[in-house]
Design a protein around this motif. Sequence first.
Motif, PDB file in Angstrom:
ATOM      1  N   ILE A 190       0.993  -1.160  -0.127  1.00 45.65           N
ATOM      2  CA  ILE A 190       0.071  -0.048   0.048  1.00 45.65           C
ATOM      3  C   ILE A 190       0.920   1.229  -0.074  1.00 45.65           C
ATOM      4  O   ILE A 190       1.670   1.488   0.922  1.00 45.65           O
ATOM      5  N   PRO A 191       0.587   2.240  -0.762  1.00 47.57           N
ATOM      6  CA  PRO A 191       1.613   3.629  -0.888  1.00 47.57           C
ATOM      7  C   PRO A 191       1.408   4.238   0.441  1.00 47.57           C
ATOM      8  O   PRO A 191       0.242   4.054   1.102  1.00 47.57           O
ATOM      9  N   SER A 192       2.434   4.952   0.740  1.00 42.74           N
ATOM     10  CA  SER A 192       2.456   5.466   2.083  1.00 42.74           C
ATOM     11  C   SER A 192       1.287   6.538   2.289  1.00 42.74           C
ATOM     12  O   SER A 192       0.664   6.773   3.302  1.00 42.74           O
ATOM     13  N   LEU A 193       0.948   7.187   1.236  1.00 48.28           N
ATOM     14  CA  LEU A 193      -0.128   8.341   1.379  1.00 48.28           C
ATOM     15  C   LEU A 193      -1.624   7.631   1.597  1.00 48.28           C
ATOM     16  O   LEU A 193      -2.163   8.072   2.384  1.00 48.28           O
ATOM     17  N   ALA A 194      -1.554   6.778   0.663  1.00 46.91           N
ATOM     18  CA  ALA A 194      -2.879   5.945   0.860  1.00 46.91           C
ATOM     19  C   ALA A 194      -3.322   5.307   2.337  1.00 46.91           C
ATOM     20  O   ALA A 194      -4.062   5.231   2.997  1.00 46.91           O
ATOM     21  N   MET A 195      -1.896   4.643   3.016  1.00 47.42           N
ATOM     22  CA  MET A 195      -2.168   4.075   4.516  1.00 47.42           C
ATOM     23  C   MET A 195      -2.328   5.100   5.141  1.00 47.42           C
ATOM     24  O   MET A 195      -3.183   4.921   6.066  1.00 47.42           O
ATOM     25  N   PHE A 196      -1.526   6.257   5.193  1.00 39.33           N
ATOM     26  CA  PHE A 196      -1.986   7.443   6.242  1.00 39.33           C
ATOM     27  C   PHE A 196      -3.437   7.767   6.030  1.00 39.33           C
ATOM     28  O   PHE A 196      -4.089   8.122   7.180  1.00 39.33           O
ATOM     29  N   SER A 197      -3.727   7.820   5.042  1.00 45.63           N
ATOM     30  CA  SER A 197      -5.132   8.401   4.660  1.00 45.63           C
ATOM     31  C   SER A 197      -6.303   7.274   5.173  1.00 45.63           C
ATOM     32  O   SER A 197      -7.153   7.835   5.759  1.00 45.63           O
TER      33      SER A 197
END
Length: 242
Positions: free
Chosen positions: A74-81
Amino acid sequence: MDQENCLVTNDWVCAEYLDSRSQELIDATVQHVWITAASVLIGLLVAFPLALLARRGKGFAGPVLGLTTALYSIPSLAMFSLLLPVFGLSPALVITGLVLYSLTILVRNVMAGLAAVPEESREAARGLGYGPGRLLWEVELPLALPAILAGVRIATVSTVALTTVGAIVDYGGLGGLIMDGLDSDFKAQVLTASVLCVVLAIVADLLLLLLQRLLTPWTRVRDAAPGGRIRDSRIAKVTEPA
């Protein structure tokens, strides 16, 4: 160019920046270190029972390894979102994301370490009356330590790098300085924070390597012995007859 003017000329290397922003650098480094350490420690605590579950059979290993691999992809931006509604803008948001990313490395290394334990050592321990719990903690875990600590080293170096991504939610340690420097084209800040990240990764790896050597002294003796074969004294107590 004089050092007093390197901030004005926006040089990449600037001693004046180190002098004037030393506290800012220290604060960012401290935040980077504690976020990394907390993430790896929590990741190891989560990975260990998952690895024990996975080694019970293919019916468990497939889902556990598949889940941890999927989380890592999972891309980090998507994970944090995805985590934002649960944790809000907080250090817990970044730490949780980093814990999830570390699982694919830690779970696999714990499993590999336990799988590498010689079956004769297990059988000898069972013959001496060791139950499953005692067998795990006194025989299997000590022998699996080299592989487990190797995984911790890899996860730590990876987490040092990934922590910088936390800058997107204002908890990225040195990553915050890198992002701010890029936004403002502040060359000295970008270079200094980047170099500090590299230094942190190297220092962390060396410290963990030292810890590994201290906790597994028998591996050094084995490597130095002719043919590389030697038994740990703890294994000898299990495998040798009374």
